[in-house]
Each structure stands twice: as structure tokens, then as C-alpha cells.
Design a protein around this motif. Sequence first.
Motif: not given
Length: 271
Positions: A80, A82, A85, A88-89, A113, A116, A226, A229, A233
Motif C-alpha cells: 500500500y 498512502d 490511496t 485514488n479516493i 483493494d 476499498l 483503511k 478510506i 468514502l
Amino acid sequence: MNIASIIGLISGIVLMIFGIVFDMGTMSVSFGKIMNFIDIPSILITFGGSFTTLMTMEPSLKTYVEKLASFKLVLQTPAYNDVETIKNIIALSNVARKEGLLALEETANSIEDEFLKKGILLIVDGTDPELVRSILETELSCIEGRHSDTIGFWDKLSAMGPAWGMIGTLIGLVNMLKDLNDPSTIGPNMAVALVTTFYGSVLANWICIPVVNKLKARNAAEIMMKEVIVEGLLSIQAGENPRVIEEKLKSFLNPTNRAEFDVNEGGEVDG
């Protein structure tokens, strides 16, 4: 491969061997001294006792082998990232803002993932935000529990090493005291008694304690990602502006990564 872990392990054993074979008085190296630290019964007592005790503690042989195999994680570079990530979000938030939450379902199919992906599918299905948080945090708690169990395995092994080393020392002392009539046996028996303590200390400090601390650091980093994430989300589901989401998630980064974070690859200004 994790270069730091490999260099650390190799350097530790090399420096220890150098300390054994190097003679300050003559400024020379004598590899024959290594044989003073090799004793088969002591190895069997210390390492055999430590590992078989841990085997007894585990619920099954499969679980025991799996936890032993976790050592390879120390030698691997974490998969992973950071910064990636968060980017991507933010990219997902741009898609949701332009095309709606349902558009994320197609995007989810290309995401590796699983955590996710699961979160995306939950919000696409219109799940209540509090329920989404509850489901993801429950999974997060279970992941952390499994990690703690594995870390505890190595922590217990770090305690077993010195303990069984002491048992070997006591065995050697008993054998020595039983044969005090022969002075020539005192030195060898005392050496055997001490070398078991040496093995136990090496097992704990060269292997187990570094593994424990490495796994703790890896666990903390993964759990934090996580959590990022989850927050990301839920922010997407709430319809927040991608730039706001970006600023919120960047707060999870350390100052170095935050400074390197390329804002232009993150959120968009709401136009």
C-alpha cells in the motif's frame, strides 16, 4: 524486498560474529572461536523448547505455521501507498461528483483493494452512511485483531527464547555440579551452561523483537490507510467537494508526504 530489514538482519549477525572472532590483544581474527559458540544440545534446548512451546499454545498446527510464515512480511515492502490511496479516493470523488454515485460501480471492478471495493459497493447500493461506517469499522477491527494475534505470537517467542536459555543454563550447571570431582569438566560444562543463555538472547533480540516492532509499524500504517478510506468514502457519499475531501485526507499524511503531495493530481475546484 525491504532493504532496511535485510541489511539490519545481515549486519546484526555479521557484527556479532566479528565480535566473537576478533582479538583486540593481537588485532587478529580467529574463526576457530566460532566453535566455542556451537553446541547441539544447547541449540535443541533453546530453539527447540521455544518453538515447541509456541506450537503448544496455538489452536492448530496450521495456525502455528501461518504465524511463523508471517516472518516473510518483514522482508517485503508494503504493497500500500498512502499518497496513492488518497489520490485514488479523490479521483473517485471527481467521478461521483460529475456522474453520480452509480458511476462508481464500474470503477470498483478495476480496484484491487478489497476493502476499498467493498466500501464503494456499499455506497453505490445506497446503504445508510452510519451502517457503511459500522460495517467498515467492524472489518477494520477484525483485521487489527488478526494482526495483533500474529504480533503476539512473536512477542511470546521473544519471551520464550531467554526463558528456555535459562533452562539450558540450569541444566548445564546441574551437570557441572554433579561432576565437581573432575576439575577438567567444570570449564566445558560452564561454557555449555552460558551458551544456552546466549542463544536465547540472540533469538529474542536479533529476530523476535525486531519482527514485533516491524509488524506493529506495518499494522499501524495499514490501519491508518483503511481509516483514510472510510473517511474518504463517507465524504464521497455525503457529496462533499473533491477539494474539501483532499484537504481532509491530507491531514492523515506526515509532513514530508504532505509536502510532496501534488495538489493538481487531487481534487478539482468546484466550478
